[in-house]
Design an enzyme around this catalytic site. Structure first.
Site: not given
Length: 376
Positions: A133, A183
């Site tokens: 990723k 977050e």
């Protein structure tokens, strides 16, 4: 009423505004989880000096950049005041001056075609051995007719995003970093810590409740997004285990929302004697902001992104001299400098990523700050 050089941070745990600056801490945070590192040593000395100067319960506040080899933007304030998020919002509203920013030029960096080419190259790289990723990002640069008032922008940001980790950070160059991050990187009180990593995003449909629910359900069922999320959570589990006497990681993610987006989230918690800033330095940047494995992802980012992220994709928060505190990821954010505003958004790229979908996802993320500026 907060001064223009005040730091503020709001969260469900503790919201505060600071006043003054006792000293700045610019040492890069690389290796900051190690108490013998230059960063940890400077922080310990700064806390000691602050207590010697009569600051009874010193805090360190500010921001750490995406690349922890670069200088930190941290300082120990002369004083701080705890208050509710509503009180913080009221302070910014009362101290705002001037009208809403008046943009005269907006530039996307990179533009659509270059960004989608970046994503295609990133997705191709993740299909090869060695990288699973990579997170790729883009910017919007806005020039205004006059310098925006950061307090006015902050007041509108908090009104539109009351449930976020809202932050206002005065920078050493006279600029301001502010945002509404969804977050939580890490929070710690006593020996207990928690984290809420996000990876996997879908745009909400606020005009149709049924379609909005379906968008969330589709995100939860997406193999691509579940894979991206699992890479983040598994890496964080491995990083935290050496410093945690107890660690709880959910087997599957849950759904959370912001005013405009659905996210996959995993509520991690545990116990540790390490300070919150040591845990933050250990985790940052997570694969949600860089990719996995970290070093390979960082090399790919350096080769593909046509800019230095600086503080974007970094972390922002506070830590007291007992190791308690809270750090959020610097997303859904803007940097104000004179007449200029810079916005940032990124997306996780895996083998199944679609360049057009990632352009739309980053556009939705940029919408948080564009809405605040009246540009969306």
């Amino acid at each position: 009423m907060p001064a223009k050089d005040s730091f503020s941070f709001t969260s469900p745990l503790r919201s505060l505004i600071t006043s003054g600056c006792f000293c700045r801490i610019t040492t890069p945070a690389q290796g900051g989880a190690d108490p013998r590192s230059p960063f940890s040593q400077q922080l310990a000395e700064a806390f000691h000096s602050a207590r010697q100067a009569g600051i009874a319960h010193p805090l360190v506040v500010g921001a750490i950049p995406f690349d922890t080899r670069h200088p930190s933007e941290l300082f120990i304030p002369q004083s701080h005041q705890e208050m509710t998020p509503d009180q913080v919002a009221g302070h910014f509203k009362a101290s705002a001056t001037g009208p809403q920013p008046e943009p005269v030029l907006k530039v996307e960096i990179p533009g659509h075609d270059v960004f989608t080419q970046m994503v295609a190259r990133g997705a191709s790289a993740t299909r090869q051995p060695g990288i699973d990723k990579v997170v790729l990002s883009r910017l919007i640069d806005i020039r205004c007719a006059s310098a925006p008032d950061s307090h006015g922008v902050m007041a509108r940001l908090m009104a539109q995003n009351p449930g976020s980790f809202n932050f206002h950070v005065p920078l050493s160059d006279g600029g301001t970093l502010l945002g509404a991050s969804p977050e939580l990187l890490v929070r710690k009180t006593g020996t207990l810590f928690s984290s809420l990593p996000l990876a996997g995003t879908a745009r909400r449909n606020l005009s149709d409740a049924r379609e909005d629910t379906r968008a969330g359900e589709a995100l939860m069922a997406s193999a691509k997004d579940r894979h991206e999320h699992a890479l983040v959570v598994n890496a964080m589990r491995q990083q935290l285990q050496p410093l945690a006497s107890c660690l709880n990681v959910p087997a599957a993610p849950s759904l959370i929302t912001t005013p405009t987006l659905w996210h996959l989230a995993s509520a991690i918690d545990g116990e540790s004697t390490a300070s919150v800033l040591a845990l933050a330095c250990l985790l940052h940047p997570t694969p949600a902001l860089s990719g996995f494995p970290h070093q390979q992802a960082m090399q790919l980012i350096a080769g593909l992104e046509p800019f230095d992220r600086g503080l974007f994709g970094g972390i922002v928060g506070w830590c007291d001299d007992q190791g308690n505190g809270e750090w959020a990821v610097t997303i859904r954010s803007a940097r104000l400098s004179g007449e200029h505003i810079r916005l940032f958004a990124g997306a996780g790229i895996v083998p199944d990523s679609s360049p057009e979908s990632e352009w739309r996802e980053t556009g939705a993320k940029l919408g948080t700050m564009l809405n605040v500026l009246g540009l969306n």
